[in-house]
Design a protein around this motif. Structure first.
Motif, mmCIF file in Angstrom:
data_model
loop_
_atom_site.group_PDB
_atom_site.id
_atom_site.type_symbol
_atom_site.label_atom_id
_atom_site.label_comp_id
_atom_site.label_asym_id
_atom_site.label_seq_id
_atom_site.Cartn_x
_atom_site.Cartn_y
_atom_site.Cartn_z
ATOM 1 N N ILE B 86 0.869 -1.243 -0.092
ATOM 2 C CA ILE B 86 -0.207 0.079 0.015
ATOM 3 C C ILE B 86 0.899 1.292 0.089
ATOM 4 O O ILE B 86 0.524 2.085 -0.965
ATOM 5 N N ALA B 87 1.917 1.225 0.906
ATOM 6 C CA ALA B 87 2.906 2.334 0.897
ATOM 7 C C ALA B 87 3.573 2.618 -0.228
ATOM 8 O O ALA B 87 4.569 3.626 -0.150
ATOM 9 N N GLY B 88 3.965 1.608 -0.623
ATOM 10 C CA GLY B 88 4.946 1.472 -2.048
ATOM 11 C C GLY B 88 6.436 1.584 -1.188
ATOM 12 O O GLY B 88 7.248 2.110 -1.925
ATOM 13 N N ILE B 89 6.681 0.620 -0.249
ATOM 14 C CA ILE B 89 7.870 0.880 0.279
ATOM 15 C C ILE B 89 8.766 -0.555 -0.126
ATOM 16 O O ILE B 89 8.012 -1.776 -0.553
ATOM 17 N N GLU B 90 9.826 -0.211 -0.823
ATOM 18 C CA GLU B 90 10.970 -1.284 -1.326
ATOM 19 C C GLU B 90 11.589 -1.947 -0.276
ATOM 20 O O GLU B 90 12.566 -1.301 0.102
ATOM 21 N N VAL B 91 11.437 -3.380 -0.373
ATOM 22 C CA VAL B 91 12.264 -3.706 0.853
ATOM 23 C C VAL B 91 13.734 -4.226 0.400
ATOM 24 O O VAL B 91 13.826 -4.654 -0.912
ATOM 25 N N PRO B 92 14.800 -3.674 0.996
ATOM 26 C CA PRO B 92 16.145 -4.128 0.261
ATOM 27 C C PRO B 92 16.356 -5.573 0.265
ATOM 28 O O PRO B 92 15.743 -6.434 0.722
ATOM 29 N N ARG B 93 17.176 -5.935 -0.607
ATOM 30 C CA ARG B 93 17.464 -7.177 -1.139
ATOM 31 C C ARG B 93 17.933 -8.157 -0.040
ATOM 32 O O ARG B 93 17.593 -9.300 0.210
ATOM 33 N N ARG B 94 18.761 -7.742 0.817
ATOM 34 C CA ARG B 94 19.335 -8.522 2.008
ATOM 35 C C ARG B 94 18.195 -8.723 2.881
ATOM 36 O O ARG B 94 18.124 -9.793 3.496
ATOM 37 N N ALA B 95 17.359 -7.723 3.180
ATOM 38 C CA ALA B 95 16.108 -7.974 4.029
ATOM 39 C C ALA B 95 15.408 -8.815 3.364
ATOM 40 O O ALA B 95 14.766 -9.988 4.377
ATOM 41 N N HIS B 96 15.188 -9.398 2.116
ATOM 42 C CA HIS B 96 14.524 -10.121 1.695
ATOM 43 C C HIS B 96 15.000 -11.665 2.091
ATOM 44 O O HIS B 96 14.222 -12.502 2.192
ATOM 45 N N GLY B 158 9.122 -3.159 5.931
ATOM 46 C CA GLY B 158 10.367 -2.185 5.261
ATOM 47 C C GLY B 158 11.622 -3.060 5.236
ATOM 48 O O GLY B 158 12.701 -2.762 4.519
ATOM 49 N N GLY B 159 11.358 -4.391 6.140
ATOM 50 C CA GLY B 159 12.629 -4.828 5.863
ATOM 51 C C GLY B 159 12.599 -5.964 7.391
ATOM 52 O O GLY B 159 11.595 -6.496 7.811
ATOM 53 N N VAL B 160 13.902 -6.254 7.910
ATOM 54 C CA VAL B 160 13.899 -6.714 9.239
ATOM 55 C C VAL B 160 14.434 -6.130 10.168
ATOM 56 O O VAL B 160 15.175 -4.990 10.015
#
Lengths: 335, 424
Positions: B86-96, B158-160
């Motif tokens: 919804i908020a269009g937050i892009e999660v960083p690759r390492r967090a994925h 947004g990540g971890v």
């Protein structure tokens, strides 16, 4: 000995023997719990935990469901304990039988019936409690009693028949069976047959005692205790005691059939009290070994069976094994 | 004697040793055979969604995590994914990657827990201890990794929240080696044991058609031969780069029966699959930031302005979980709906149970790995009142509950006293 003295002695003997049966039975149950715990990688309860459990049950409230048949519900545990104690009277118990008042009385057939009593009392009590879980458990208990009776009776009959062939008088008496170990009478084929019967009897033990894999009548995760679900407090404690005494009676039966040797016979000229103590200790050790092989080891190694599988295992597999054992013993007498 | 079969009805639950949480199953029995089965959920009263709609998304994240007693990643992950969309937050690759790592460890722990429970339902307690002792390793590792054994709080919007350092990385390698060494033992204990096979093969069959019609998910569907897995069908987190293929029972047994045994097969081999995935994830773990919005205040400001709706999906150990979230530029979300995997799987109990024996009820009930607290909700009726029990007509306040429980205690005391009279 006058009749009065005999009656008084008999009463004292029955009370003493009940106490012995209860204490030894509870200790055997404690040993079983510790051993199973160790096999499962746990520490387990203290050895005397069954004593604590029974003591606590006696202090707890004894509830009866409103739909129960009161008289039957109340009497079933008493009958169970009485049946187990009576069975104990007719079983050779290591050295103690020297003092036994019932020495030489009763036989294997009587014992078969007496060993059924605690189970039957549980069935009657289960039906009387009016709980659907207990009804299912009671039906299962009846089925499993009918099932394990075949290999059990087959074993006792075969061993007694073997003695009769050898020309022993009163072969059905357990005292005679205990005096003539089958191993001494039989040849190599007979040994194989007797070993097969011993294996069968070890698997009858968990059925008789309602332990895994043959505990479908109580099945904690299915029937939440089944037969005993409505029992609490004193009544439940009486069932526990009946179970303990039955354990000792079964151990006595196993020892008489398969391992009747006395520890004291290793020394000659032992005074009687010392010999009795030695034999009793030997009996306790033998009972522990039988219970370990038939109950602890089995229940740590397998899952619970469904009731139809129980019937199949006892009638087909163990029944056939018992018959094969009998056949071997019969063939042995021809050679 | 009439030809008509005489049946009687009985219930199991809401409190019964076969269930670790409250749910009721009702049966029509003919002797030991089950003629008809039904279930009554709704015994665990939880107002989690209602509570959530009075909190901001960052607070909800921790609330969501507590929907389930053992899945510390599942609900937080689904909720975070919905809000991020919804908020269009892009999660960083390492967090994925770190998210996927947490998911796979959780799968190992959940399947081991289930395996232990299943063994206990079968009356095979030795196996139960084997499984749970093996599970201790992953719990210890998760404590090392996230700071907590069960409710990890490692997922953030947004990540971890925590990075993986060298020490924990080493512990992970050791734990993976441990699971590789015990896998063979577990496989033999669960799949080759005679009594387990006797109880599970052919028990509680769910055909592929029934699984499709009843919308079963996760291992329950896969054991019936439906190759569904959110990680495979809609890759998220790092699963696009570390592909997953749904584990089906025929890979091991050669054929699919959809019975309890197949459900054990799927779960046991998913443990192995997770171990292999973890090796890949750890090997390919990229460097970089672990959170797109590390500052909670900034994140909250951004979420307060967000508007829209989204569904966040995740393949939980029990199957697909989805969270529907609707934000409307306010502190609290306008709507938050949680669909747990057990919600989809409950219905498959009915075809599984009919025709089986009473003895099979516990293992069949356990075979879908039901999470009752995940599924049950409290329904809040707007303006409808709730049966005159509450003073406000809608919501039971603490005072209402106290009043009701005091009344119930009195009632029980009175009936207990009456019963005691009868006994005397």
């Amino acid at each position: 000995m006058s009749t009065t003295t005999w009656i008084l002695l008999a009463i004292a003997w029955v009370i003493g023997l009940s106490l012995y049966g209860v204490i030894l039975g509870l200790i055997l149950s404690g040993v079983d719990r510790v051993l199973v715990a160790r096999m499962q990688g746990r520490i387990g309860p203290p050895l005397v935990q069954p004593f604590y459990d029974v003591a606590k049950l006696f202090r707890k409230q004894d509830c009866m469901p409103s739909g129960a048949t009161a008289l039957v519900f109340r009497f079933a545990p008493v009958v169970a304990l009485a049946g187990a104690v009576t069975a104990l009277l007719f079983v050779p118990l290591g050295g103690l039988e020297r003092a036994a008042l019932f020495l030489g009385r009763g036989d294997g057939i009587l014992l078969l019936y007496l060993l059924l009593l605690p189970g039957l009392a549980m069935v009657v009590g289960g039906f009387a409690s009016g709980s659907p879980y207990a009804s299912i458990g009671a039906q299962r208990e009846m089925l499993s009693m009918v099932s394990y009776e075949l290999p059990l009776a087959c074993t006792i009959l075969t061993l007694a028949w073997r003695l009769a062939r050898a020309g022993v008088t009163a072969p059905f008496s357990l005292w005679t069976l205990a005096d003539h170990p089958v191993w001494a009478e039989a040849g190599p084929l007979g040994w194989a047959g007797a070993a097969l019967l011993l294996g069968v009897m070890l698997l009858v033990l968990p059925g008789e005692l309602g332990r895994i894999p043959f505990d479908a009548p109580e099945a904690e995760t299915e029937l939440a205790g089944g037969l005993l679900i409505e029992y609490s407090g004193r009544s439940l404690a009486l069932f526990e005691l009946a179970q303990a005494v039955k354990t000792v009676a079964l151990s006595g039966l196993m020892c008489a059939l398969f391992a009747p040797w006395r520890l004291s016979s290793a020394w000659s000229e032992l005074p009687m009290p010392v010999a009795t103590v030695f034999d009793t200790l030997g009996f306790i050790v033998k009972s522990g070994l039988f219970m370990f092989a038939g109950v602890s080891l089995v229940r740590a190694a397998v899952a619970r069976l469904r009731i139809d599988d129980i019937v199949r295992v006892y009638w087909k597999h163990l029944g056939l094994a018992a018959l094969a054992g009998s056949l071997l013993l019969i063939v042995d007498t021809w050679i | 004697m009439s030809e008509k079969e005489i049946t009687f009805s009985t219930t199991i639950g809401p409190t019964h040793p076969a269930f670790k949480e409250p749910i009721q199953l009702s049966f029509e029995l003919h002797g030991e055979e089950i003629v008809a089965a039904d279930f009554v959920p709704g015994q665990a009263h939880r107002g989690v969604e209602w509570m959530g709609m009075r909190r901001n998304p960052v607070q909800i994240l921790y609330l969501a995590e507590r929907i389930c007693g053992i899945c510390g990643v599942t609900h937080a992950m689904s909720f975070a994914r919905a809000v991020e969309q919804i908020a269009g937050i892009e999660v960083p690759r390492r967090a994925h990657y770190l998210r996927s790592i947490a998911c796979e460890w959780e799968r190992i722990h959940s399947h081991l827990l289930w395996a232990g429970v299943a063994a206990h339902e079968l009356g095979f307690d030795s196996l139960f201890y084997v499984a749970w002792q093996a599970r201790e390793k992953v719990l210890d590792l998760m404590e090392d990794f996230t700071g907590s054994r069960v409710h990890y709080s490692t997922i953030a919007i947004g990540g971890v929240r925590r990075d993986l350092d060298d020490r924990v990385r080493k512990a992970m390698d050791e734990t993976l080696a441990f699971y590789e060494s015990v896998f063979e033992q577990l496989r033999r204990a669960f799949l080759e044991d005679d009594t387990v096979r006797l109880r599970c093969v052919g028990t509680g069959v769910l055909t592929a058609k029934e699984a499709l019609e009843l919308c079963a998910v996760g291992p329950t569907a896969r054991a019936s031969g439906i190759p569904w897995d959110v990680r495979q069908d809609h890759p998220y987190a790092a699963y696009a780069e570390v592909p997953v293929k749904a584990v089906l029972p025929d890979a091991y047994t050669g054929e699919t029966h959809g019975d309890v045994y197949d459900r054990i097969v799927v779960r046991v081999f998913e443990i192995l699959q997770s171990v292999q995935l973890l090796h890949q994830l750890l090997d390919q773990l990229p460097e970089g930031p672990i959170n797109a919005c590390p500052k909670p205040v900034a994140l909250l400001m951004r979420l307060k302005k967000a508007t829209g709706e989204a569904v966040g999906m995740h393949e939980a150990p029990r199957g697909e979980v989805s969270h529907y979230v609707r934000l409307a530029a306010a502190e609290a979300p306008l709507s938050w709906k949680v669909k747990a995997s057990s919600y989809s799987n409950y219905m498959s109990w009915v075809p599984m149970l009919v025709g089986e024996q009473v003895a099979d009820i516990p293992i069949i009930a356990a075979s879908i790995d039901p999470c009752i607290s995940c599924t049950d909700r409290v329904l809040v009726r707007k303006g409808g009142g709730s049966g005159g029990a509450s003073s406000s007509g809608q919501v039971l306040t603490k005072a209402d509950l106290t009043r009701l429980s005091v009344a119930k205690t009195r009632r029980l005391q009175a009936s207990a006293a009456a019963r005691a009279e009868v006994v005397r």
